[in-house]
Scaffold this motif. Structure first.
Motif, short mmCIF file in Angstrom:
data_model
loop_
_atom_site.label_atom_id
_atom_site.label_comp_id
_atom_site.label_asym_id
_atom_site.label_seq_id
_atom_site.Cartn_x
_atom_site.Cartn_y
_atom_site.Cartn_z
N LEU A 131 -4.61 9.85 -5.92
CA LEU A 131 -4.29 8.43 -5.92
C LEU A 131 -4.92 7.69 -7.09
O LEU A 131 -6.04 7.97 -7.48
CB LEU A 131 -4.75 7.78 -4.61
CG LEU A 131 -4.14 8.35 -3.33
CD1 LEU A 131 -4.69 7.61 -2.12
CD2 LEU A 131 -2.62 8.26 -3.37
N THR B 30 -4.18 2.12 -5.91
CA THR B 30 -3.73 2.56 -4.59
C THR B 30 -4.91 2.69 -3.64
O THR B 30 -4.83 2.28 -2.48
CB THR B 30 -2.96 3.89 -4.68
OG1 THR B 30 -1.82 3.70 -5.52
CG2 THR B 30 -2.50 4.37 -3.31
N SER C 277 2.69 1.82 -3.37
CA SER C 277 1.75 2.32 -4.36
C SER C 277 1.42 3.79 -4.11
O SER C 277 1.34 4.59 -5.05
CB SER C 277 0.48 1.46 -4.35
OG SER C 277 -0.36 1.80 -5.41
N LEU C 278 1.26 4.16 -2.85
CA LEU C 278 1.00 5.55 -2.48
C LEU C 278 2.16 6.44 -2.92
O LEU C 278 1.95 7.49 -3.53
CB LEU C 278 0.78 5.66 -0.98
CG LEU C 278 0.56 7.07 -0.46
CD1 LEU C 278 -0.93 7.35 -0.35
CD2 LEU C 278 1.22 7.27 0.88
N SER D 67 0.83 -1.20 0.00
CA SER D 67 0.00 0.00 0.00
C SER D 67 0.87 1.26 0.00
O SER D 67 0.61 2.22 -0.73
CB SER D 67 -0.92 -0.02 1.22
OG SER D 67 -1.65 1.17 1.32
#
Length: 130
Positions: free
Chosen positions: A46, A50, A25-26, A22
């Motif tokens: 985002l 994400t 991806s952020l 997570s």
């Protein structure tokens, strides 16, 4: 150490993987500087993946407590056996599959995977109580 405790330890690794995936991806969406900032209006910045990963992490965080309780009940009541060990590992496998199922929008499989993990947890609680 029992199968249920090994499964609990494996769940820690799944949780760390969810956090790491997570977060990566952020950062891919907003960069390191954005991640260090206040994160105001974050959702607008985002990607859909994400957002799904963040929801998957949130779901995992909400549901891990039930599994911890199930393991504690089984341990304290001495209800360990093949059924509770199997259920503990079914939960682990379901949670490991749940992350990519949510991230890649595996519909309706995500819900089925979630239900399987929840059912395995409930069976453990019932085995400890009865």
């Amino acid at each position: 150490m029992t199968a249920e405790l090994y499964a609990l330890a494996a769940t820690v690794l799944i949780h760390l993987a969810a956090v790491f995936w997570s977060q990566r991806s952020l950062e891919a969406d907003i960069g390191k500087d954005g991640n260090l900032g206040t994160r105001e209006n974050l959702d607008a910045q985002l990607s859909e993946r994400t957002k799904r990963l963040r929801r998957a992490l949130s779901n995992h965080t909400e549901n891990i407590g039930l599994f911890i309780i199930a393991v504690v009940l089984v341990q304290f009541t001495g209800s360990n056996g093949w059924l509770t060990g199997l259920c503990a590992w079914i939960y682990v496998i379901a949670r490991a599959l749940y992350l990519p199922a949510y991230a890649f929008a595996w519909v309706p499989w995500r819900s089925a995977i979630f239900a399987l993990g929840l059912l395995a947890t409930l069976v453990m609680v019932l085995a400890a109580v009865f």
